[in-house]
Design a protein around this motif. Structure first.
Motif, PDB file in Angstrom:
ATOM      1  N   TYR A 131       0.804  -1.213   0.000  1.00 44.45           N
ATOM      2  CA  TYR A 131       0.000   0.000   0.000  1.00 44.45           C
ATOM      3  C   TYR A 131       0.843   1.273   0.000  1.00 44.45           C
ATOM      4  O   TYR A 131       0.324   2.370  -0.213  1.00 44.45           O
ATOM      5  N   SER A 132       2.151   1.140   0.217  1.00 47.06           N
ATOM      6  CA  SER A 132       3.022   2.313   0.131  1.00 47.06           C
ATOM      7  C   SER A 132       4.405   1.847  -0.285  1.00 47.06           C
ATOM      8  O   SER A 132       4.961   0.933   0.321  1.00 47.06           O
ATOM      9  N   SER A 133       4.967   2.460  -1.319  1.00 48.24           N
ATOM     10  CA  SER A 133       6.247   2.009  -1.817  1.00 48.24           C
ATOM     11  C   SER A 133       6.957   3.130  -2.563  1.00 48.24           C
ATOM     12  O   SER A 133       6.350   3.825  -3.368  1.00 48.24           O
ATOM     13  N   CYS A 134       8.234   3.274  -2.272  1.00 48.58           N
ATOM     14  CA  CYS A 134       9.064   4.179  -3.049  1.00 48.58           C
ATOM     15  C   CYS A 134       9.622   3.459  -4.271  1.00 48.58           C
ATOM     16  O   CYS A 134       9.660   4.019  -5.364  1.00 48.58           O
ATOM     17  N   LEU A 135      10.025   2.209  -4.100  1.00 44.30           N
ATOM     18  CA  LEU A 135      10.637   1.456  -5.188  1.00 44.30           C
ATOM     19  C   LEU A 135       9.656   1.169  -6.318  1.00 44.30           C
ATOM     20  O   LEU A 135      10.041   1.041  -7.474  1.00 44.30           O
ATOM     21  N   ASN A 136       8.358   1.060  -5.985  1.00 36.92           N
ATOM     22  CA  ASN A 136       7.334   0.771  -6.988  1.00 36.92           C
ATOM     23  C   ASN A 136       6.421   1.971  -7.219  1.00 36.92           C
ATOM     24  O   ASN A 136       5.217   1.836  -7.359  1.00 36.92           O
ATOM     25  N   TYR A 137       7.030   3.151  -7.263  1.00 35.14           N
ATOM     26  CA  TYR A 137       6.227   4.384  -7.294  1.00 35.14           C
ATOM     27  C   TYR A 137       5.391   4.510  -8.560  1.00 35.14           C
ATOM     28  O   TYR A 137       4.424   5.268  -8.593  1.00 35.14           O
ATOM     29  N   THR A 138       5.728   3.775  -9.616  1.00 34.58           N
ATOM     30  CA  THR A 138       4.943   3.884 -10.837  1.00 34.58           C
ATOM     31  C   THR A 138       3.539   3.314 -10.657  1.00 34.58           C
ATOM     32  O   THR A 138       2.615   3.681 -11.369  1.00 34.58           O
ATOM     33  N   SER A 139       3.390   2.402  -9.717  1.00 35.39           N
ATOM     34  CA  SER A 139       2.078   1.810  -9.512  1.00 35.39           C
ATOM     35  C   SER A 139       1.505   2.111  -8.131  1.00 35.39           C
ATOM     36  O   SER A 139       0.305   2.249  -7.962  1.00 35.39           O
ATOM     37  N   ILE A 140       2.385   2.210  -7.152  1.00 35.85           N
ATOM     38  CA  ILE A 140       1.946   2.498  -5.783  1.00 35.85           C
ATOM     39  C   ILE A 140       2.788   3.648  -5.263  1.00 35.85           C
ATOM     40  O   ILE A 140       4.011   3.575  -5.274  1.00 35.85           O
TER      41      ILE A 140
END
Length: 299
Positions: A245-254
Motif C-alpha cells: 500500500y506504500s512504496s518508493c521502489l514501486n512508485y509507478t504503480s503504488i
C-alpha cells in the motif's frame, strides 16, 4: 476462593495462548570464532562498538585475537560491511578507526569498503569476504598473506533476523525464507487463523536498508503479506499474496501515502483506505482484512 483461582487460571491460559503467534527479533552483538591462521590455532573475539548511521547491518567493531598456545590478547578494531565482508586491523594507535567511526564514514558502501581494504597505518589486517556463511579469510602482515580458516559451523557473522513464532517448538526464520523476495523485515502479526494455518503479516521497512542515500534512500515499503502454510516449520508457504500500500521502489504503480484511514472495524473485519499524493493521480486503495479468517482482499 476456589472459583476465583479457577477464573485466574483460565485467564492465565488464555493470555498464554493469545501471545502466539508473534514476531521475535534476534540480533547478535558479539561473536567468538575458533580459527586457524596458516594452520596455527587462534581465537578471534569481536563486539559491535557502534552501529553505522549510514548503512543498516553495518557496524564498527572492537575486539581481540590471540594465538591459542600463548593466550595473549592482540587488540583488533574494524568494520562489518555485512555481505561485503568484515575488515579488521591491528593499530599502534587506533585514532584512524575512531575518526572513521565518529565522523568520516562515507555515504557510499563501495567507498567505505575500499577505505578499509586500503587503510593506512595497520600493523596487521584481516579480511573475511562473506561472513554470513562459513568462509575463509586472509591475514595480511607487511605485504605477506596467510589463509585464515573459521572452524565454526554455520553462520559466523553478525546478523539480524525475525522469527515468526507459533509455539514453544515451531518457528520460521522469515528473513531467510526465499518467498520474502528481498523484504527487509519490520514485521508484526496482524491476523491468524489456526484452522487453515493462515497468517497476515504487516511490514514496514526502509526501501534500501543497506544504503540511506541515493534512489529511495529515505523511502519506505509498507504492506501486508498473506500466507497459507502447510505446517509451522516450513519456510515455503502454500500460498503467498503481497498487498503493497506504500512504496518508493514501486512508485509507478503504488505511491507514497498522503492519508490513511480505517473506515470500518469490528472483531471480525477491518477495512482500510489509503489515499496517495495528488501528483501521482492514483485512486485510493481499499483493503479489507478478515481478521478471523486471516485473509486480505483488495476492494
Amino acid at each position: 476462593m476456589k472459583y476465583f483461582l479457577l477464573l485466574i487460571s483460565i485467564l492465565f491460559l488464555q493470555l498464554s495462548f493469545a501471545k502466539y503467534p508473534y514476531i521475535r527479533k534476534v540480533e547478535t552483538n558479539e561473536v567468538e570464532w575458533k580459527a586457524s591462521l596458516d594452520g596455527i590455532p587462534v581465537t578471534i573475539h569481536l563486539e559491535i562498538d557502534k552501529r553505522s548511521k549510514q548503512h543498516q547491518n553495518h557496524s564498527f567493531l572492537k575486539g581481540w585475537y590471540w594465538y591459542d598456545k600463548y593466550k595473549i590478547k592482540i587488540p583488533l578494531v574494524g568494520y562489518d560491511a555485512d555481505v561485503r565482508g568484515i575488515y579488521l586491523a591491528v593499530f599502534e594507535n587506533d585514532s584512524i578507526w575512531k575518526s572513521q567511526r565518529d565522523s568520516n564514514e562515507t555515504y557510499f558502501i563501495s567507498e567505505e569498503v575500499k577505505f578499509w581494504q586500503n587503510v593506512k597505518g595497520a600493523k596487521e589486517k584481516f579480511e573475511f569476504f562473506n561472513p554470513g556463511v562459513k568462509e575463509d579469510g586472509i591475514w595480511i602482515w607487511e605485504g605477506e598473506t596467510a589463509n585464515v580458516k573459521i572452524n565454526e559451523e554455520g553462520t559466523i557473522g553478525f546478523y539480524n533476523t525475525e522469527y515468526l513464532v507459533f509455539n514453544e517448538t515451531d518457528s520460521i526464520d522469515i528473513l531467510k525464507a526465499e518467498w520474502l523476495f528481498g523484504n527487509a523485515g519490520g514485521f508484526e502479526v496482524y491476523a491468524f487463523n489456526p484452522k487453515t494455518k493462515s497468517v497476515v503479516l504487516h511490514y514496514n521497512h526502509r526501501s534500501t536498508p543497506d544504503y540511506v542515500f541515493g534512489y529511495c534512500g529515505g523511502g519506505h515499503e509498507s504492506g501486508f503479506l498473506q500466507l497459507k502454510l502447510s505446517d509451522y516449520k516450513s519456510e515455503k508457504p502454500l500460498e503467498l499474496k503481497n498487498f503493497i500500500y506504500s512504496s518508493c521502489l514501486n512508485y509507478t504503480s503504488i505511491g507514497m501515502i498522503e492519508k490513511e484511514e480505517v473506515i470500518n472495524k469490528s472483531n471480525q473485519t477491518e477495512t482500510r483506505k489509503y489515499y496517495y499524493s495528488s501528483d501521482l493521480r492514483l485512486p485510493p486503495l481499499t483493503l479489507e482484512i478478515d481478521l478471523k479468517a486471516a485473509n486480505v482482499k483488495k476492494l
